[in-house]
Motif scaffolding. Structure first.
Motif, PDB file in Angstrom:
ATOM      1  N   ASP A 237       0.827  -1.207   0.000  1.00  0.00           N
ATOM      2  CA  ASP A 237       0.000   0.000   0.000  1.00  0.00           C
ATOM      3  C   ASP A 237       0.853   1.245   0.000  1.00  0.00           C
ATOM      4  OD1 ASP A 237      -2.521  -1.261   0.090  1.00  0.00           O
ATOM      5  OD2 ASP A 237      -2.227  -1.694   2.216  1.00  0.00           O
ATOM      6  N   VAL A 238       2.117   1.087   0.339  1.00  0.00           N
ATOM      7  CA  VAL A 238       2.984   2.247   0.516  1.00  0.00           C
ATOM      8  C   VAL A 238       4.435   1.793   0.314  1.00  0.00           C
ATOM      9  CG1 VAL A 238       3.273   1.944   3.030  1.00  0.00           C
ATOM     10  CG2 VAL A 238       3.405   4.230   2.067  1.00  0.00           C
ATOM     11  N   GLU A 239       5.265   2.724  -0.142  1.00  0.00           N
ATOM     12  CA  GLU A 239       6.691   2.411  -0.293  1.00  0.00           C
ATOM     13  C   GLU A 239       7.336   2.403   1.099  1.00  0.00           C
ATOM     14  OE1 GLU A 239       8.046   1.927  -3.304  1.00  0.00           O
ATOM     15  OE2 GLU A 239      10.138   1.758  -2.664  1.00  0.00           O
ATOM     16  N   LEU A 240       8.154   1.397   1.338  1.00  0.00           N
ATOM     17  CA  LEU A 240       8.798   1.332   2.648  1.00  0.00           C
ATOM     18  C   LEU A 240      10.084   2.149   2.630  1.00  0.00           C
ATOM     19  CD1 LEU A 240       8.022  -2.395   3.436  1.00  0.00           C
ATOM     20  CD2 LEU A 240       6.875  -0.349   4.294  1.00  0.00           C
ATOM     21  N   GLY A 241      10.298   2.878   3.719  1.00  0.00           N
ATOM     22  CA  GLY A 241      11.466   3.759   3.801  1.00  0.00           C
ATOM     23  C   GLY A 241      12.597   3.103   4.572  1.00  0.00           C
ATOM     24  N   LEU A 242      12.855   3.607   5.781  1.00  0.00           N
ATOM     25  CA  LEU A 242      13.976   3.111   6.565  1.00  0.00           C
ATOM     26  C   LEU A 242      13.494   2.357   7.790  1.00  0.00           C
ATOM     27  CD1 LEU A 242      15.626   6.457   6.115  1.00  0.00           C
ATOM     28  CD2 LEU A 242      16.966   4.406   5.744  1.00  0.00           C
ATOM     29  N   LEU A 243      14.392   1.510   8.275  1.00  0.00           N
ATOM     30  CA  LEU A 243      14.145   0.839   9.538  1.00  0.00           C
ATOM     31  C   LEU A 243      15.072   1.476  10.572  1.00  0.00           C
ATOM     32  CD1 LEU A 243      13.024  -1.413  11.330  1.00  0.00           C
ATOM     33  CD2 LEU A 243      14.759  -2.936  10.381  1.00  0.00           C
ATOM     34  N   PHE A 244      14.489   2.192  11.521  1.00  0.00           N
ATOM     35  CA  PHE A 244      15.284   2.834  12.568  1.00  0.00           C
ATOM     36  C   PHE A 244      15.362   1.902  13.778  1.00  0.00           C
ATOM     37  CE2 PHE A 244      13.705   6.345  10.027  1.00  0.00           C
ATOM     38  CZ  PHE A 244      14.825   7.151   9.894  1.00  0.00           C
ATOM     39  N   VAL A 245      16.554   1.520  14.149  1.00  0.00           N
ATOM     40  CA  VAL A 245      16.722   0.685  15.338  1.00  0.00           C
ATOM     41  C   VAL A 245      17.270   1.580  16.438  1.00  0.00           C
ATOM     42  CG1 VAL A 245      17.771  -1.380  16.305  1.00  0.00           C
ATOM     43  CG2 VAL A 245      17.167  -1.318  13.875  1.00  0.00           C
ATOM     44  N   ASN A 246      16.445   1.782  17.439  1.00  0.00           N
ATOM     45  CA  ASN A 246      16.747   2.760  18.485  1.00  0.00           C
ATOM     46  C   ASN A 246      17.364   2.097  19.711  1.00  0.00           C
ATOM     47  OD1 ASN A 246      16.764   5.255  19.778  1.00  0.00           O
ATOM     48  ND2 ASN A 246      14.657   5.061  20.504  1.00  0.00           N
ATOM     49  N   GLN A 247      18.064   2.914  20.483  1.00  0.00           N
ATOM     50  CA  GLN A 247      18.642   2.465  21.756  1.00  0.00           C
ATOM     51  C   GLN A 247      19.602   1.292  21.571  1.00  0.00           C
ATOM     52  OE1 GLN A 247      16.217   2.188  25.197  1.00  0.00           O
ATOM     53  NE2 GLN A 247      14.823   3.788  24.565  1.00  0.00           N
ATOM     54  N   VAL A 248      20.466   1.407  20.585  1.00  0.00           N
ATOM     55  CA  VAL A 248      21.466   0.360  20.373  1.00  0.00           C
ATOM     56  C   VAL A 248      22.610   0.593  21.367  1.00  0.00           C
ATOM     57  CG1 VAL A 248      23.087  -0.664  18.731  1.00  0.00           C
ATOM     58  CG2 VAL A 248      20.862   0.206  17.928  1.00  0.00           C
ATOM     59  N   PRO A 249      22.877  -0.391  22.237  1.00  0.00           N
ATOM     60  CA  PRO A 249      23.955  -0.189  23.210  1.00  0.00           C
ATOM     61  C   PRO A 249      25.322  -0.235  22.529  1.00  0.00           C
ATOM     62  CG  PRO A 249      23.039  -2.412  23.416  1.00  0.00           C
ATOM     63  CD  PRO A 249      22.222  -1.699  22.381  1.00  0.00           C
ATOM     64  N   GLU A 250      26.225   0.559  23.051  1.00  0.00           N
ATOM     65  CA  GLU A 250      27.610   0.514  22.553  1.00  0.00           C
ATOM     66  C   GLU A 250      28.292  -0.746  23.068  1.00  0.00           C
ATOM     67  OE1 GLU A 250      30.383   3.928  22.785  1.00  0.00           O
ATOM     68  OE2 GLU A 250      28.550   5.020  23.347  1.00  0.00           O
ATOM     69  N   ARG A 251      29.322  -1.174  22.355  1.00  0.00           N
ATOM     70  CA  ARG A 251      30.102  -2.312  22.849  1.00  0.00           C
ATOM     71  C   ARG A 251      30.792  -1.872  24.148  1.00  0.00           C
ATOM     72  NH1 ARG A 251      32.978  -6.700  21.299  1.00  0.00           N
ATOM     73  NH2 ARG A 251      32.471  -6.701  19.093  1.00  0.00           N
ATOM     74  N   PRO A 252      30.498  -2.543  25.264  1.00  0.00           N
ATOM     75  CA  PRO A 252      31.053  -2.067  26.535  1.00  0.00           C
ATOM     76  C   PRO A 252      32.560  -2.302  26.660  1.00  0.00           C
ATOM     77  CG  PRO A 252      29.674  -4.013  26.885  1.00  0.00           C
ATOM     78  CD  PRO A 252      29.612  -3.697  25.424  1.00  0.00           C
ATOM     79  N   LEU A 253      33.062  -3.395  26.114  1.00  0.00           N
ATOM     80  CA  LEU A 253      34.491  -3.722  26.243  1.00  0.00           C
ATOM     81  C   LEU A 253      34.990  -4.281  24.917  1.00  0.00           C
ATOM     82  CD1 LEU A 253      34.497  -5.682  29.641  1.00  0.00           C
ATOM     83  CD2 LEU A 253      35.289  -3.341  29.272  1.00  0.00           C
ATOM     84  N   SER A 254      36.251  -4.050  24.649  1.00  0.00           N
ATOM     85  CA  SER A 254      36.844  -4.649  23.451  1.00  0.00           C
ATOM     86  C   SER A 254      37.065  -6.147  23.733  1.00  0.00           C
ATOM     87  CB  SER A 254      38.182  -3.981  23.155  1.00  0.00           C
ATOM     88  OG  SER A 254      39.113  -4.353  24.153  1.00  0.00           O
ATOM     89  N   PRO A 255      37.234  -6.958  22.691  1.00  0.00           N
ATOM     90  CA  PRO A 255      37.452  -8.388  22.910  1.00  0.00           C
ATOM     91  C   PRO A 255      38.657  -8.624  23.835  1.00  0.00           C
ATOM     92  CG  PRO A 255      37.091  -7.965  20.579  1.00  0.00           C
ATOM     93  CD  PRO A 255      37.180  -6.629  21.255  1.00  0.00           C
ATOM     94  N   ASN A 256      39.663  -7.782  23.692  1.00  0.00           N
ATOM     95  CA  ASN A 256      40.841  -7.875  24.536  1.00  0.00           C
ATOM     96  C   ASN A 256      40.505  -7.665  26.008  1.00  0.00           C
ATOM     97  OD1 ASN A 256      43.509  -8.375  24.610  1.00  0.00           O
ATOM     98  ND2 ASN A 256      44.114  -6.582  23.383  1.00  0.00           N
ATOM     99  N   GLN A 257      39.756  -6.575  26.245  1.00  0.00           N
ATOM    100  CA  GLN A 257      39.358  -6.256  27.622  1.00  0.00           C
ATOM    101  C   GLN A 257      38.468  -7.362  28.188  1.00  0.00           C
ATOM    102  OE1 GLN A 257      37.585  -2.496  26.549  1.00  0.00           O
ATOM    103  NE2 GLN A 257      39.147  -1.360  27.659  1.00  0.00           N
ATOM    104  N   ALA A 258      37.617  -7.921  27.319  1.00  0.00           N
ATOM    105  CA  ALA A 258      36.733  -8.987  27.785  1.00  0.00           C
ATOM    106  C   ALA A 258      37.554 -10.186  28.260  1.00  0.00           C
ATOM    107  CB  ALA A 258      35.772  -9.390  26.668  1.00  0.00           C
TER     108      ALA A 258
END
Ligand SMILES: Nc1ncnc2c1ncn2[C@@H]1O[C@H](COP(=O)(O)OP(=O)(O)O)[C@@H](O)[C@H]1O
Ligand SMILES: [Mg+2]
Length: 340
Positions: A237-258
């Motif tokens: 019925d309508v053209e689809l635009g974008l998919l906004f994914v909200n509240q994406v957490p940042e990577r808390p630690l690098s693999p090394n730190q993990a």
């Protein structure tokens, strides 16, 4: 999916220099009508406010349309009341509340030549009940108003540029977008038919109208978004635009730190440093949340053929008007990057 055409090269109607220019990727903001939907609480209001602030910063005159009696923009912009009549809410952004009763009254006044008669019909209690109960009446009145807003001109220019519509509940979005197809089977030729065909050509024109989805990178919202996408994609019925994914957490630690986390954790419990043990548990939890979010995003990328844009998890200060304006600028930059 016909999105390739919609996202292909086209002439930007109004570049900042005032010349006609060709932008390789039309952004969302080049459309006339930007519809947004998604479950409650996922961030539609936040997204719409941010994008409208950016549109205003670019010298446009954006109008935010909220449906029903919700006026979440009052809180965002810190204004006392947003009504049916558009008003400037701040930083060049305009907003209105498209409530069904006002839309219906306007519709009657437009279609019944005697204003007094139109008002009498509107105020009749029995008829009011009928209008509320009759399927499609609300949708016709609302689409009628949205079309009218799109058609408003100031001289040669559109008065609103662009129009953001917060469709709030996904059920509402589906009903509204489905209306022209449903009505076409029910009504013969005549003025109503012409009006419904008018909505349909506005909603179905990918150069004018896009429906974007907003969601969170969590299992349930992601699942529901996949299902909503499948339905919308099938109905066309309508053209689809974008998919906004909200509240994406940042990577808390690098693999090394993990990796250290394990070693430090082991040491801490050996020597009985309980606060450190707790901190490590928190860090692990943040890491799990991050990897769950990444998994949900991958899954949506796989199952949903829409360009995906991520919004970071923000802190309170970033949700102020200035913060939202910054978020909008950021978002428009990301939208320009998404490759179809
Ligand atoms: N990226 C974000 N980071 C942190 N909080 C957010 C973010 N986006 C939205 N919020 C908060 O989440 C709540 C719901 O967001 P809102 O935009 O009102 O969702 P919706 O309009 O879809 O119901 C609001 O309190 C808002 O401030
Ligand atoms: Mg909202």
């Amino acid at each position: 999916l016909s999105s390739a055409g919609a996202w292909g090269t086209h002439a930007h109607p109004r570049s900042r220099s005032g010349h006609l220019s060709v932008s390789p990727r039309p952004t969302l903001l080049d459309r006339r009508l930007l519809l947004f939907t998604g479950k409650g609480g996922v961030g539609k209001t936040t997204c719409v406010a941010a994008l409208a602030l950016e549109a205003a910063r670019m010298g446009r005159r954006p109008l935010i349309v909220e449906l029903g009696h919700r006026a979440s923009m009052e809180g965002v912009f810190g204004v006392p009341e947003i009504t049916y009549a558009p008003r400037e809410v701040g930083k060049g952004v305009w907003a209105m509340n498209l409530d069904f009763e006002s839309a219906l009254e306007e519709y009657f006044i437009e279609h019944i030549p005697v204003k007094r008669v139109a008002r009498t019909i509107m105020r009749n209690k029995t008829l009011q009940k009928f209008f509320h109960a009759a399927p499609s009446v609300a949708e016709v009145a609302i689409l009628n108003k949205i079309s009218a807003l799109e058609a408003e001109r100031e001289g040669m220019r559109p008065r609103w540029d662009p129009i953001f519509v917060d469709l709030d509940a996904t059920g509402h979005a589906i009903m509204l977008l489905n209306l022209p197809s449903v009505m076409r089977g029910l009504i013969g030729d005549g003025p109503l038919r012409r009006m419904v065909d008018g909505f349909s050509s506005l909603l179905k024109d990918p150069r004018k109208t896009l429906l974007s989805l907003v969601t969170l990178p969590r299992e349930l919202p992601a699942q529901e978004t996949v299902e909503l996408y499948q339905r919308l994609h099938k109905q066309r019925d309508v053209e689809l635009g974008l998919l906004f994914v909200n509240q994406v957490p940042e990577r808390p630690l690098s693999p090394n730190q993990a990796g250290w986390l394990d070693r430090v954790g082991q040491r801490a419990s050996e020597v009985g440093m309980t606060t450190l043990v707790d901190d490590i548990a928190l860090a692990r939890r943040a890491m799990r949340q991050h990897s769950n979010a990444r998994a949900q995003i991958s899954r949506m990328r796989k199952d949903i053929a829409m360009p995906l844009v991520e919004l970071p998890m923000l802190f309170n200060a970033s949700l102020s008007l200035a913060g939202l304006a910054e978020l909008g600028q950021d978002l428009v930059g990301k939208i320009e990057q998404v490759d179809k």
